[in-house]
Write a protein that holds these residues in place. Structure first.
Motif, mmCIF file in Angstrom:
data_model
loop_
_atom_site.group_PDB
_atom_site.id
_atom_site.type_symbol
_atom_site.label_atom_id
_atom_site.label_comp_id
_atom_site.label_asym_id
_atom_site.label_seq_id
_atom_site.Cartn_x
_atom_site.Cartn_y
_atom_site.Cartn_z
ATOM 1 N N TRP A 81 24.759 54.599 36.750
ATOM 2 C CA TRP A 81 25.882 54.038 36.000
ATOM 3 C C TRP A 81 25.361 53.371 34.740
ATOM 4 O O TRP A 81 24.265 52.812 34.743
ATOM 5 C CB TRP A 81 26.634 53.007 36.851
ATOM 6 N N ALA A 82 26.151 53.390 33.691
ATOM 7 C CA ALA A 82 25.753 52.788 32.422
ATOM 8 C C ALA A 82 25.574 51.281 32.544
ATOM 9 O O ALA A 82 24.702 50.705 31.895
ATOM 10 C CB ALA A 82 26.778 53.111 31.329
ATOM 11 N N THR A 83 26.379 50.652 33.408
ATOM 12 C CA THR A 83 26.312 49.198 33.585
ATOM 13 C C THR A 83 26.664 48.837 35.027
ATOM 14 O O THR A 83 27.271 49.626 35.749
ATOM 15 C CB THR A 83 27.324 48.464 32.673
ATOM 16 N N GLY A 84 26.321 47.625 35.394
ATOM 17 C CA GLY A 84 26.707 47.122 36.707
ATOM 18 C C GLY A 84 28.215 47.026 36.844
ATOM 19 O O GLY A 84 28.766 47.288 37.908
ATOM 20 N N ALA A 85 28.887 46.655 35.772
ATOM 21 C CA ALA A 85 30.353 46.553 35.808
ATOM 22 C C ALA A 85 30.976 47.921 36.085
ATOM 23 O O ALA A 85 31.946 48.025 36.847
ATOM 24 C CB ALA A 85 30.877 45.980 34.492
ATOM 25 N N ALA A 86 30.429 48.972 35.497
ATOM 26 C CA ALA A 86 30.960 50.316 35.731
ATOM 27 C C ALA A 86 30.762 50.715 37.192
ATOM 28 O O ALA A 86 31.663 51.292 37.808
ATOM 29 C CB ALA A 86 30.275 51.328 34.815
ATOM 30 N N SER A 87 29.605 50.382 37.762
ATOM 31 C CA SER A 87 29.355 50.745 39.166
ATOM 32 C C SER A 87 30.314 50.017 40.091
ATOM 33 O O SER A 87 30.868 50.608 41.013
ATOM 34 C CB SER A 87 27.903 50.464 39.561
ATOM 35 N N LYS A 88 30.549 48.744 39.837
ATOM 36 C CA LYS A 88 31.465 47.973 40.682
ATOM 37 C C LYS A 88 32.892 48.495 40.574
ATOM 38 O O LYS A 88 33.602 48.594 41.575
ATOM 39 C CB LYS A 88 31.403 46.494 40.305
ATOM 40 N N ALA A 89 33.308 48.828 39.365
ATOM 41 C CA ALA A 89 34.663 49.351 39.164
ATOM 42 C C ALA A 89 34.826 50.697 39.873
ATOM 43 O O ALA A 89 35.860 50.959 40.487
ATOM 44 C CB ALA A 89 34.960 49.493 37.670
ATOM 45 N N ALA A 90 33.809 51.537 39.814
ATOM 46 C CA ALA A 90 33.879 52.848 40.459
ATOM 47 C C ALA A 90 33.940 52.718 41.971
ATOM 48 O O ALA A 90 34.718 53.415 42.629
ATOM 49 C CB ALA A 90 32.684 53.697 40.050
ATOM 50 N N VAL A 91 33.129 51.830 42.526
ATOM 51 C CA VAL A 91 33.145 51.624 43.977
ATOM 52 C C VAL A 91 34.530 51.162 44.424
ATOM 53 O O VAL A 91 35.064 51.627 45.430
ATOM 54 C CB VAL A 91 32.051 50.618 44.402
ATOM 55 N N ALA A 92 35.136 50.283 43.660
ATOM 56 C CA ALA A 92 36.465 49.777 44.001
ATOM 57 C C ALA A 92 37.532 50.867 43.902
ATOM 58 O O ALA A 92 38.486 50.877 44.676
ATOM 59 C CB ALA A 92 36.827 48.605 43.088
ATOM 60 N N ALA A 93 37.362 51.808 42.978
ATOM 61 C CA ALA A 93 38.377 52.836 42.738
ATOM 62 C C ALA A 93 38.182 54.100 43.578
ATOM 63 O O ALA A 93 39.152 54.817 43.865
ATOM 64 C CB ALA A 93 38.390 53.215 41.259
ATOM 65 N N ALA A 94 36.966 54.401 43.969
ATOM 66 C CA ALA A 94 36.672 55.696 44.616
ATOM 67 C C ALA A 94 37.451 55.910 45.906
ATOM 68 O O ALA A 94 37.935 57.016 46.166
ATOM 69 C CB ALA A 94 35.175 55.818 44.873
ATOM 70 N N GLY A 95 37.571 54.892 46.727
ATOM 71 C CA GLY A 95 38.279 55.025 47.997
ATOM 72 C C GLY A 95 39.779 55.166 47.857
ATOM 73 O O GLY A 95 40.460 55.552 48.807
ATOM 74 N N LYS A 96 40.290 54.898 46.672
ATOM 75 C CA LYS A 96 41.723 55.027 46.414
ATOM 76 C C LYS A 96 42.069 56.375 45.797
ATOM 77 O O LYS A 96 43.232 56.727 45.692
ATOM 78 C CB LYS A 96 42.182 53.903 45.484
ATOM 79 N N HIS A 97 41.057 57.096 45.363
ATOM 80 C CA HIS A 97 41.249 58.389 44.707
ATOM 81 C C HIS A 97 41.259 59.495 45.759
ATOM 82 O O HIS A 97 40.465 59.482 46.698
ATOM 83 C CB HIS A 97 40.110 58.614 43.700
ATOM 84 N N ALA A 98 42.143 60.463 45.610
ATOM 85 C CA ALA A 98 42.268 61.542 46.602
ATOM 86 C C ALA A 98 40.955 62.292 46.815
ATOM 87 O O ALA A 98 40.590 62.600 47.956
ATOM 88 C CB ALA A 98 43.368 62.516 46.185
ATOM 89 N N ALA A 99 40.226 62.573 45.757
ATOM 90 C CA ALA A 99 38.949 63.289 45.902
ATOM 91 C C ALA A 99 37.918 62.410 46.600
ATOM 92 O O ALA A 99 37.107 62.906 47.392
ATOM 93 C CB ALA A 99 38.428 63.738 44.536
ATOM 94 N N GLY A 100 37.941 61.119 46.323
ATOM 95 C CA GLY A 100 37.039 60.188 47.010
ATOM 96 C C GLY A 100 37.371 60.103 48.488
ATOM 97 O O GLY A 100 36.475 60.128 49.339
ATOM 98 N N GLN A 101 38.639 60.008 48.814
ATOM 99 C CA GLN A 101 39.057 59.932 50.213
ATOM 100 C C GLN A 101 38.654 61.193 50.970
ATOM 101 O O GLN A 101 38.174 61.117 52.103
ATOM 102 C CB GLN A 101 40.572 59.718 50.290
ATOM 103 N N ALA A 102 38.824 62.355 50.338
ATOM 104 C CA ALA A 102 38.452 63.615 50.983
ATOM 105 C C ALA A 102 36.946 63.664 51.235
ATOM 106 O O ALA A 102 36.499 64.091 52.299
ATOM 107 C CB ALA A 102 38.897 64.793 50.122
ATOM 108 N N TYR A 103 36.162 63.221 50.267
ATOM 109 C CA TYR A 103 34.704 63.224 50.398
ATOM 110 C C TYR A 103 34.261 62.249 51.483
ATOM 111 O O TYR A 103 33.509 62.598 52.394
ATOM 112 C CB TYR A 103 34.085 62.865 49.050
ATOM 113 N N PHE A 104 34.766 61.028 51.410
ATOM 114 C CA PHE A 104 34.349 59.991 52.359
ATOM 115 C C PHE A 104 34.781 60.308 53.792
ATOM 116 O O PHE A 104 34.151 59.854 54.742
ATOM 117 C CB PHE A 104 34.874 58.623 51.940
#
Length: 109
Positions: A59-82
């Motif tokens: 990730w470009a920054t720590g803030a980007a990584s934290k935001a992605a972790v928070a959003a991934a489980g809410k995204h349909a593709a993230g849910q399918a993967y997880f």
């Protein structure tokens, strides 16, 4: 020095799922979520000889990584993967499902 952050997310595949299903869901997660997420740099999906996997995401920054972790489980593709991941206690020694973050202090080659 850089502000980049490396996310290492080890996991095992659920016993009732195949590697081909994992790769298909991984590709979807990559295209529909990660490549569209601000601050994403690169990702590798790796497999250990013992059958464990890990996502290694830069990730470009720590803030980007934290935001992605928070959003991934809410995204349909993230849910399918997880949904394919086994995060049971049986795999706790490898910290299955746990993410670790490292700051990049040097990049070579």
């Amino acid at each position: 020095m850089t502000d980049q952050v490396i996310e290492i997310a080890p996991f095992h595949l659920s016993p009732d799922r195949s590697e081909s299903e994992l790769l298909e869901a991984s590709e979807r997660f990559q295209k529909e979520f990660l490549e569209e997420f601000d601050g994403f740099v690169r990702r590798s999906l790796v497999k250990h000889e013992d059958g464990a996997y890990a996502d290694i995401v830069t990730w470009a920054t720590g803030a980007a990584s934290k935001a992605a972790v928070a959003a991934a489980g809410k995204h349909a593709a993230g849910q399918a993967y997880f949904s394919l991941l086994d995060v049971s206690k049986e795999h706790a020694p490898r910290k299955a499902g746990a993410m670790e973050f490292f700051s990049v202090v040097g990049t070579y080659g």
